[in-house]
Design an enzyme around this catalytic site. Structure first.
Site: not given
Length: 397
Positions: A183, A267, A331, A360
């Site tokens: 991330d 990502e 979550c 993160d």
């Protein structure tokens, strides 16, 4: 690319700058030629036609003929390749090159003929440049034997480098079947699903304060003055120091990830679009332009784009790009998604199950989980059909 630091003498530096000027002059002429081209006017001049024009220009202008024909012809070849990449849609259109910003040239040819490289001592080597001679370099590692070209560049801090064109072998996969989620952020440059938080190094507090003083001094200096040139060079040296630290951190981080994990999930971000200016136009001016500019600088300082690019170079086929939507709001313990889950930049607390973790790290775990689904969905032999597939809706008739 194997990159080395060059240490030219003042006379050799003048010769290298002359090569850079000739290569930039030829490139800009080619850009101007293609700038006049419009659809319906016929084909724009290609490399062969421009090479003939270069021969005529060298016969007409002694200052151009005094330079290296190899350097000038290679600039035309580079421009032709740049135009080919533009028409393929993989790169942007070639633009003008500016003195002081685009200083460099390329040499292509057989080693031992047009150019050569040798080792002088344990930490010193030499590269032979046409019409310049043997230029010293820092021998940090052996030069690959299969090299057929190299590029010499000068950055804004006045440092010379030579990069030998040799694609290194990818980092072998460990074969442990492990996957990691990555991330990327601003406050935390990289958060890993393993729980590690990595920060891209930058300037120290004292260096940042000195940079601010130099920038204020640069704003007050008169354009074209020697004082402005000295301050500008000092700013460039600090910027180069920051860029070197960031580049070194990216190389070490990507090598460690490629060595330790079989699958690396990141990502799928459009970094170029995210760092675009928000100033807008005269008719439709942007809002929060200064805040957006600060965010753009923070993203670029974190090295988002270079991190993923180097991962793809070192671990080809093992980098999985995941849709970044809602990865920071979901979550990973219960799967509940809500904007209120993200309490702050660093704190994640699920409003459904109460799970608390670093924001993160939670996002990185979601990225890794999504990568597992993506890999499983495309597994299986191509002939008999996939073994693992995503659930399909069955319609009852």
């Amino acid at each position: 690319m194997s990159r080395y630091r060059l240490c030219p003498t003042p006379a050799q530096e003048a010769g290298l700058l002359e090569h850079c000027g000739h290569a930039r002059f030829v490139w800009n002429l080619a850009v101007e030629q293609h700038g006049w081209w419009r659809p319906g006017r016929g084909a724009a001049p290609g490399y062969v036609a421009q090479a003939r024009q270069l021969t005529e220009a060298r016969a007409a202008y002694p200052w151009l003929a005094a330079g290296s024909q190899t350097v000038q012809q290679q600039a035309l070849r580079d421009f032709a390749q740049a135009m080919a990449n533009f028409f393929k849609g993989t790169h942007r259109r070639p633009t003008w090159r500016k003195a002081g910003r685009h200083e460099g040239f390329r040499i292509v040819g057989r080693r031992g003929g047009q150019w050569d490289v040798r080792r002088v001592s344990r930490k010193v080597g030499e590269v032979r440049v046409p019409k310049v001679g043997w230029v010293r370099l820092r021998w940090s590692r052996p030069v690959p034997d299969a090299v057929k070209s190299f590029r010499i560049t000068r950055d804004r801090a006045g440092r010379w480098h030579v990069a030998f064109a040799q694609v290194p072998d990818p980092v072998p996969a460990p074969g442990n079947g492990e996957a990691v989620g990555v991330d990327r952020g601003v406050a935390v440059s990289v958060g890993l699903s393993t729980g590690e938080l990595l920060h891209a190094p930058g300037l120290t507090r004292a260096e940042a304060a000195r940079l601010r003083r130099l920038q204020r001094r640069l704003a007050r200096a008169q354009k074209g003055s020697n004082r402005r040139a000295r301050v500008k060079a000092a700013v460039a040296r600090l910027r180069a120091r920051e860029a070197d630290r960031r580049r070194d951190w990216v190389e070490k981080t990507t090598t460690a990830l490629a060595r330790d994990f079989d699958v690396i999930a990141v990502e799928d971000l459009n970094v170029r679009g995210m760092t675009r200016s928000a100033k807008g136009t005269v008719e439709a001016p942007g809002v929060n332009v200064r805040q957006k500019a600060g965010l753009n600088r923070a993203i670029l300082r974190s090295g988002w784009g270079r991190l993923v690019a180097r991962l793809e170079h070192k671990a080809p086929g093992r980098v999985v790009k995941i849709d970044p939507r809602y990865t920071s709001q979901t979550c990973h313990a219960c799967g509940h998604r809500a904007p209120d889950n993200r309490k702050s930049q660093a704190v994640f607390r699920c409003v459904a199950c109460g799970h608390q973790a670093n924001a993160d790290v939670n996002a990185a775990i979601n990225i890794r989980t999504a990568a597992g689904h993506a890999v499983a969905a495309r597994e299986g032999p191509r002939v008999t059909g996939p073994v693992h597939r995503e659930p399909q809706l069955v319609l009852l008739t």
